[in-house]
Enzyme design. Structure first.
Site: not given
Ligand SMILES: Cc1ncc(COP(=O)(O)O)c(C=O)c1O
Length: 401
Positions: A120, A197, A200, A223, A359
């Site tokens: 992401h 990370d 998800q 999430k 993203c």
């Molecule tokens: C895999 C992953 N990492 C990081 C993020 C970033 O999260 P946030 O928008 O809550 O900062 C997301 C959000 O869609 C994501 O799906």
């Protein structure tokens, strides 16, 4: 028998959307919230708001206790050994930026940061920009055809110059669990720091940061059925000690005069200014709610719903799935159909799915695509939601194909 979620009624948002004719299938972007969370949010404000870690008065003491109780619940959720190893940020994105700035002084020109091709933007751009600031090399691990990080190539690309590995546990586009154990082992053998990370991944099943053995684990409240405005950063003690302070202001310091200052250790040293108090307290209520559910039943329901989604997609002509998703979501394109046209027709029929690059622009480019449709599931979704999606998809494709 259509699949029915026994937890749907606990989520007023999903019921409100349904009453409005909307089928919500975008939980990987943000999840709907349980009533218990809404009660906690209202309860905090209605009972008298107060700042945390500052005031000796009763409301301040009460807010601080509730705030720190949430830290305990979050630490327990991740099986962190100590609450002091859990920092609240304002998002997962902010947690990655904290890491990139906080670790910057340990890198020297020519050092390598390793990420993967499916990251992401939140786990790509902070490292990319750090690499540009410090003349580092950003190494990108390629994927195998099933959407998993290719371990053979990873073994060649992770080497003596690797200082840090940052990879996703579960891709927000491909929906498959990544082989973290061997990847982390490769990085650790080179003495590199490891960042996972879990934004998800943390939503599906339970994860144990100690068993995982990473140095840092990042995830996001919104999430995980909690409020937005809160990110979580777990760090191993020795890894947290390597972080330089990065945001400066109230309550993160030990002492200051006009010339210089000394700062607190984690977590408070990394929570400068007034934190998102109500949201952190409400996250605690979401975790209590999730803890009250039968985790096995949630898992079975999610897997059955996902299987229904995959079967339906695979049965339709011209549908091309991205990767081989095994949980939570599926991203796809349809031959000869532009994803934006399809998204438009789905939206017109009240189907709330996500369309675009999710993203993860470089990943989509790697597939030769400018975008895709993603259907993602929450524990409150029913088989009827998936069926409504397929009815709308068929109608849209009849027009477009
Ligand atoms: C895999 C992953 N990492 C990081 C993020 C970033 O999260 P946030 O928008 O809550 O900062 C997301 C959000 O869609 C994501 O799906």
């Amino acid at each position: 028998m259509p699949l029915i979620s026994p937890w749907r009624a606990d989520f007023p948002g999903i019921l409100a959307l349904e009453a409005e004719g909307q089928t919500y299938l975008d939980s990987a972007a943000t999840a709907q919230k349980p009533q218990a969370m809404l009660d906690a949010l209202l309860g905090y404000y209605a009972g008298g708001a107060a700042n945390v870690h500052r005031a000796q008065h009763l409301p301040g003491e009460r807010a601080t206790r509730a705030f720190e109780a949430s830290r305990e619940k979050a630490a327990r959720w991740l099986n962190a050994p100590d609450t002091q190893q859990l920092i609240f940020t304002r998002s997962a994105t902010e947690a990655f930026n904290l890491l990139a700035y906080g670790l910057e002084q340990h890198f020297q020109a020519g050092d390598e940061i390793v990420i993967s091709a499916l990251e992401h933007h939140a786990n790509l751009l902070p490292w990319q920009q750090l690499a540009l600031r410090r003349q580092l090399k950003l190494v990108v691990l390629p994927l195998a055809s099933d959407g998993l990080i290719d371990l053979t190539q990873a073994a060649q690309l992770i080497g003596p110059r690797t200082r840090l590995l940052a990879v996703s546990q579960l891709s927000n586009v491909l929906g498959c669990w990544q082989p973290l154990e061997p990847l982390l082992a490769l990085a650790q053998a080179q003495g590199a720091l490891t960042v996972v990370d879990g934004t998800q991944g943390v939503v599906h099943g339970r994860h144990d940061v100690q068993a995982l053995g990473c140095d840092f684990y990042v995830c996001s409240s919104h999430k995980l059925y909690g409020p937005d405005g809160v990110g979580l950063l777990y760090g191993r003690s020795h890894a947290l000690q390597q972080l330089a302070h990065w945001q400066f202001g109230g309550e993160m310091l030990l002492h200051t005069d006009y010339a210089c200052a000394t700062f607190r250790a984690a977590p408070l040293g990394f929570e400068a200014g007034t934190p998102p108090i109500a949201a952190v307290i409400a996250l605690g209520a979401s975790l209590d709610y999730l803890n009250s559910l039968d985790a096995h039943a949630v898992n079975i329901h999610e897997l059955a719903l996902h299987a229904e989604l995959l079967n339906g997609l695979q049965q339709r002509q011209g549908v091309r799935l991205l990767g081989a998703p095994n949980v939570a979501l599926a991203s796809f394109v349809v031959e000869g159909v532009h994803h934006a046209d399809l998204a438009h027709l789905l939206t017109e029929q009240g189907i709330a799915v996500r369309a675009g690059h999710h993203c993860a622009m470089p990943l989509l480019q790697g597939f030769g695509l400018s975008g895709a449709i993603r259907v993602s599931l929450g524990l409150y979704n029913d088989g009827a939601d998936v069926q409504r999606f397929f009815t709308a998809l068929d109608q849209a494709l009849e027009l477009l194909q």
